[in-house]
Design an enzyme around this catalytic site. Structure first.
Site, mmCIF file in Angstrom:
data_model
loop_
_atom_site.group_PDB
_atom_site.id
_atom_site.type_symbol
_atom_site.label_atom_id
_atom_site.label_comp_id
_atom_site.label_asym_id
_atom_site.label_seq_id
_atom_site.Cartn_x
_atom_site.Cartn_y
_atom_site.Cartn_z
ATOM 1 N N GLN A 1 -12.326 -24.829 49.752
ATOM 2 C CA GLN A 1 -11.362 -25.925 49.667
ATOM 3 C C GLN A 1 -12.119 -27.210 49.421
ATOM 4 O O GLN A 1 -11.678 -28.413 49.577
ATOM 5 C CB GLN A 1 -10.477 -26.217 51.031
ATOM 6 C CG GLN A 1 -9.689 -24.969 51.075
ATOM 7 C CD GLN A 1 -8.484 -24.996 50.200
ATOM 8 O OE1 GLN A 1 -8.138 -25.984 49.755
ATOM 9 N NE2 GLN A 1 -7.893 -23.809 50.208
ATOM 10 N N ALA B 1 -13.320 -19.334 41.875
ATOM 11 C CA ALA B 1 -12.887 -20.046 40.720
ATOM 12 C C ALA B 1 -11.520 -20.678 40.683
ATOM 13 O O ALA B 1 -11.355 -21.994 40.147
ATOM 14 C CB ALA B 1 -13.165 -19.074 39.471
ATOM 15 N N CYS C 1 3.585 -13.847 56.140
ATOM 16 C CA CYS C 1 5.106 -13.144 55.929
ATOM 17 C C CYS C 1 4.966 -11.362 56.034
ATOM 18 O O CYS C 1 4.106 -10.988 55.180
ATOM 19 C CB CYS C 1 5.657 -13.517 54.695
ATOM 20 S SG CYS C 1 7.314 -13.041 54.642
#
Ligand code: PLP
Length: 390
Positions: free
Chosen positions: A179, A201, A323
């Site tokens: 990040q 990438a 989820c």
């Protein structure tokens, strides 16, 4: 589309066409192979320069940042375990699952794993890291693994200071820097003694399915993939030439990004959300964060409903929650920050792209305001009329 992203895309499609036309494999010594190899090495040099790494040979291409992180952590464990040393990992409770799941696996093989907590704002305490490092026995091989910035909250960690602490104690330091480039102004690996670092990438506008591990000279890892001499025998398998070329182009394009403009737009967005929507909370607003991320909670609004309603309006936002079988699970990051399981299922993450405009932001703010109000009206109605299907 932003010019630099468009250039990366153009380069990717031409590299893809080239590699389809050209049968060359970068490992082959004939002219076609040499051409492909040249393209890979040019990309490697560009990425090394942008990330602040002096020796481009310390860059090894992988298939994802998840693979890079697995290579760093498992490679460290397998190498030192074979040397009959006890292996200890120090990391945080809010790492990406690529780190946490790998550490759980290594714990099952006998590694000692110390996961350090964060506070309500998602920040960590330097003292706790120093104390953990001080607990290491002299014969232990210690690897410290830390995010540069958390992928849910955007909170930037003091990785430079922790890398220096690790170095002083003779530990190896791995940075999950997925990040960081293009999101932390001035990010450079040259700022600290980093031994290993993982990148992806697609997080900077390159192709999906290409990762990078920086493995500095002298850092010993057991290879995970055997079967070829590629990447100086550190990772066997034919390289994704077109993907790597796009990675190189995307890295160079980072130089043209206006991070201050993205941060300004993000700050405007957060101020407007607070002004327009009662009971809206921006997490980590007072801490140093990546320039493009907002992590939001709305009183009496579940994240699942909010995500789906915004999706119907054409906006793609994320929730940190996983989820599984149709159920949203609480985010491990928010649980670690001390939120209850309802709040930990309810936060959303809004990420701005480098090309997000003020006009798009206004449209999004209008949609968000409308959707939050509608969800609240519906749940108030259901509360008064239980059993009714709206
Ligand atoms: N680490 C962090 C902080 C991430 O945000 C991600 C992906 O979002 C990863 C690791 C895994 O990256 P990849 O999807 O390339 O495997």
């Amino acid at each position: 589309m932003e010019q630099s992203a468009q250039n990366a895309l153009l380069l990717y499609s031409s590299a893809l066409q080239d590699s389809q036309k050209n049968f060359g494999n970068p490992s082959s010594i004939h002219w076609a192979g040499r051409k492909a190899r040249g393209a890979v090495e040019t990309a490697r040099e560009s990425i090394a320069q942008i990330l602040g790494v002096e020796d481009a040979d310390s860059l090894l291409f992988t298939g994802s940042a998840t693979e890079s992180i697995n290579t760093a952590l498992k490679g460290f464990f397998f190498y030192h375990h074979a040397e009959k040393r006890r292996v200890r990992f120090i990391s945080s409770t809010v790492e990406h699952d690529a780190t946490l799941d790998t550490l759980r696996f290594l714990e099952s093989l006998g590694a000692i794993v110390d996961l350090l907590p964060v506070n309500r704002e998602g920040e960590l305490s330097l003292d706790a890291w120093e104390q953990s490092l001080n607990r290491s026995a002299p014969n232990e091989a210690v690897l410290v693994s830390l995010l540069a910035a958390n992928n849910e909250t955007g909170v930037i960690f003091p990785w430079e200071k922790i890398a220096a602490l690790a170095k002083a104690k003779g530990a190896t330091f791995h940075l999950d820097a997925v990040q960081a480039p293009g999101k932390i102004p001035g990010f450079s690996l040259s700022a600290a003694p980093v031994d290993l670092a993982s990148f992806s990438a697609h997080k900077i506008g390159g192709a999906k399915g290409v990762g990078l591990l920086v493995q500095k000279k002298g850092v010993k890892l057991q290879s995970l993939l055997h079967g070829g001499a590629q990447e100086r025998k550190r990772r066997a398998g034919t390289l994704n030439v077109a993907g790597i070329v796009s990675f190189g182009a995307a890295a160079l394009a980072l130089q043209n990004r206006d991070l201050a403009a993205t941060e300004k737009l993000r700050n405007y967005f957060e101020a407007e959300v607070i002004r327009r929507v009662a009971g809206a909370h921006v997490q980590g607003q007072a801490t140093r964060r990546t320039v493009n991320t907002s992590h939001l909670l709305f009183d009496s609004v579940r994240g699942e409903g909010l995500l789906m309603s915004l999706d119907l309006e054409g906006f793609a936002v994320s929730s940190g929650s996983a989820c599984q079988s149709g159920t949203i699970l609480p985010s491990h990051v928010m649980l670690a920050m001390g939120f209850d399981s309802i709040a930990s299922q309810s936060a959303i993450r809004v990420s701005l792209g480098p090309e997000t405009t003020q006009e798009e932001m206004e449209l999004f703010l209008n949609a968000l305001e409308k959707v939050v109000a509608r969800i609240r009206t519906q749940s108030a109605h259901l509360h008064q009329n239980p059993g009714q299907i709206l």
